[in-house]
Every structure is written in C-alpha cells, then in structure tokens.
Scaffold this active site. Sequence first.
Site, PDB file in Angstrom:
ATOM      1  CE  LYS A 104      33.772  55.908  54.229  1.00  9.54           C
ATOM      2  NZ  LYS A 104      34.915  55.031  54.487  1.00  9.54           N
ATOM      3  NE  ARG A 179      39.124  47.713  46.945  1.00 17.15           N
ATOM      4  CZ  ARG A 179      39.763  47.258  48.024  1.00 17.15           C
ATOM      5  NH1 ARG A 179      40.006  45.963  48.151  1.00 17.15           N
ATOM      6  NH2 ARG A 179      40.160  48.075  48.965  1.00 17.15           N
TER       7      ARG A 179
END
Length: 203
Positions: A104, A179
């Site tokens: 990020k 996920r």
Amino acid sequence: RRLARDIGGGDPERMTALKTAEAVQAYFKSFDNSVTVHVMQDRAELTKNYPLLMAVARGSEPVPRHAPCVITLTYQSPNQAAVKEELYMVGKGVTYDTGGMDVKTNGIMVGMSRDKCGAAAMAGFMATVAHLKPEHLNVTVKLAMVRNSIGSNGYVADELLTGRSGVRVRVGNTDAEGRMAMADVLCEVKEMALAKGNLGKAR
C-alpha cells in the site's frame, strides 16, 4: 460490543494473532464456558490445513510474535433436541495489512490494524450467543488470524498455490490477502456442514 471493540481497535502489537487468541480465551473462560475455544497455532498443522492462509503468513515468519493462528469458537445448544439450525461463520482477522509485496502506498496503510474487524465482529457475536444461550442453534465460528507483512519470503503475484480443496489459485495481488486467509477456512466449514448430513439446517 466491548470484546469486538478491543479486538478490532487494538493496535497491531497489542492484538497480534496470538494475543487475540489469548484475549478470546480469557473472555470466554471468565464467562461460563458455554462457548469453547480452540486455537490452532502449530505451524505444521496450519500448513496442512490452511495452505493459503500460510502463504499470506510467509512475509511475517521471521517475527515469532507475528505468527498466525486459527481460532475456533463453538457453541452447542443446551437442548440438542430443540436445534433447528447449524450456523458456520468465518471472520477475517488480518492483524495488519501492509498490502504485502503489492505494498500500500501514499499513506493508505494507516488504519490497517483494523483489517481484523471481521474476526472481531464474529467474536462479539459469539459473546452475544454466550449471553443469550439460544436453544434452537448450534454455532461454529472460525477466526482466520494472520499478518500480511512485507518480507523476503512473502508470497507474490503470479504464484500458483493449491488450497485445502485441491483447487489451484493464481495470486493476482497480494493485497487481496483476506480472501486468501479465509478460503481454506471456508472450505473447512463447508466440510463440517456436509459431515452433518443435513444441509437444510446448516448455513
């Protein structure tokens, strides 16, 4: 609400995966043990059962205090004859999300200690179940606790991994770690539901 807040809002060192497990164990032990807690933290067991979660964990491996775990919370109705539904839920417990190798940027890493709020909500839900003791439900909740760190052994985009189900997964972006962390755990609870032999009652 307090349990969920303390886990979700806890900073990334106060609420690592293993410290979250300690907090959950302490809460339910001090309550009345109507909810049982099991913590899987053995590396070999985790690798066997949750290979995708352990791929996410690779970047944090050099730091023992950032080790992953899977926390299982189980509630069994005191009146099994009254049970009408089996609930299975999985909570995302990413204790800190750097984005991994797809890091990020531009300051958007701030607040990523709260990427465990799904797991926090599930723990809070189970605290509510422990208070209400519903007779018509059995509930199993699993918290997938892992840190998505940047490291020389971190998993990377384009890797091909094989999940618990035997399905191969191509990593597209390491910042989609949630996920990855939950996929094998969801596979496990599906197996548990199927083992019950009555999918009409299992959700």
